[in-house]
Design an enzyme around this catalytic site. Structure first.
Site, PDB file in Angstrom:
ATOM      1  N   HIS A 153       0.975  -1.296  -0.063  1.00 16.34           N
ATOM      2  CA  HIS A 153      -0.087   0.045   0.029  1.00 16.34           C
ATOM      3  C   HIS A 153       0.914   1.195   0.012  1.00 16.34           C
ATOM      4  CE1 HIS A 153      -4.071  -2.157   0.377  1.00 16.34           C
ATOM      5  NE2 HIS A 153      -3.252  -2.826   1.398  1.00 16.34           N
ATOM      6  N   ARG A 173       7.169  -6.343   2.629  1.00 17.43           N
ATOM      7  CA  ARG A 173       5.891  -7.001   2.191  1.00 17.43           C
ATOM      8  C   ARG A 173       5.945  -6.596   0.738  1.00 17.43           C
ATOM      9  NH1 ARG A 173      -0.172  -5.555   4.617  1.00 17.43           N
ATOM     10  NH2 ARG A 173       0.372  -3.519   3.853  1.00 17.43           N
ATOM     11  N   ASP A 195      16.845 -11.049  -4.052  1.00 16.07           N
ATOM     12  CA  ASP A 195      18.210 -10.875  -4.626  1.00 16.07           C
ATOM     13  C   ASP A 195      18.930  -9.594  -3.816  1.00 16.07           C
ATOM     14  OD1 ASP A 195      18.389 -13.190  -6.212  1.00 16.07           O
ATOM     15  OD2 ASP A 195      18.002 -11.897  -8.145  1.00 16.07           O
TER      16      ASP A 195
END
Length: 270
Positions: A47, A77, A91
């Protein structure tokens, strides 16, 4: 060079760990949060206006504080279940991922596979291009990377709650995080995660998660909620959201000098 340890994963020892949402999308703001005593920070890619480069900047900003006494551990997240994005985040050095909207064990299994190299998954090999390998300096990274990964899946729907036991039992899932706002909205109690029906669903999810030997987390910016969830046994609790904290402090500050200024309230209760 040895594989870097995951401070968040190591902190899940049965003691409640208190965290804060990092939603500003900048390393500068996130570094400020890292100095304040929170046990963990959620770099929000769902968000908040974060991209892979901005997540990287925040991981780098938190890094010095993740190894200090009273370490502050980063959690990242994702915006969705995209395995290509998961690969990129791993990565650049994210070791703890939180994935939203997980409703079934089958979805959880696919997410686990996205974090593992063949033959246990399908994560692509970046080798010397990646920060995760310290640019090919970590010995045997391909064989050991999964040992320091922590996969947190979010249960935030009725279907997810119904399948929480199977999701928690999925090998490679380390924790379940309950999203109380989405859950309450989805079951017809928008803005009221404290409705008895929602509370029962939250407690059920906690119990089946612990029964599977996994950790459980939840978002609870309201103090009374956070204390109740800690008493219930939640392992990690987000007790603040940086944007909300700034807004609340700003509103309270100006009200001291302009008492007639309207004081808007949150529809979410915090």
């Amino acid at each position: 060079m040895q594989l870097p340890s995951n401070p968040f994963k190591r902190s899940l020892d049965g003691t409640p760990r208190y965290g804060c949402w990092a939603g500003f999308g900048t390393g500068y703001a996130t570094e400020i949060l890292a100095t304040t005593g929170f046990d963990w920070l959620l770099i929000d890619g769902e968000h908040a206006p974060n991209t892979v480069p901005s997540v990287l900047a925040q991981l780098q900003a938190i890094a010095p504080y993740a190894i200090a006494p009273g370490a502050c551990a980063p959690v990242v997240r994702t915006v969705n279940h995209d395995p290509a994005l998961i690969k990129q985040l791993l990565d650049i050095g994210a070791q703890t991922l939180m994935i939203p909207m997980v409703d079934t064990a089958e979805q959880a299994e696919k997410l686990v596979a996205a974090t593992r190299y063949p033959p246990h998954g399908f994560r692509g090999v970046g080798g010397g291009l990646t920060r995760a390998t310290r640019w090919d300096s970590v010995e045997d990274y391909l064989a050991h990377a999964h040992e320091e990964l922590c996969l947190v899946v979010q249960v935030e729907s009725r279907t997810g709650v119904d399948n929480a036991e199977a999701i928690a039992a999925t090998e490679g899932v380390d924790a379940i995080f309950v999203g109380p706002v989405d859950l309450s909205t989805g079951v017809g109690h928008a803005g009221n995660p404290n409705h008895p029906d929602v509370q029962a669903m939250i407690r059920h999810t906690l119990e089946v998660t612990h029964a599977a030997g996994k950790a459980a987390g939840i978002l609870a910016p309201a103090e009374a909620d956070a204390k109740r969830y800690a008493q219930w046994g939640f392992d990690f609790i987000a007790v603040g959201i940086d944007i909300s904290l700034l807004r609340q402090a700003a509103v309270e500050t100006i009200a001291r000098y302009k008492p007639d200024t309207p004081r808007p309230t949150s529809s979410l209760g915090y």
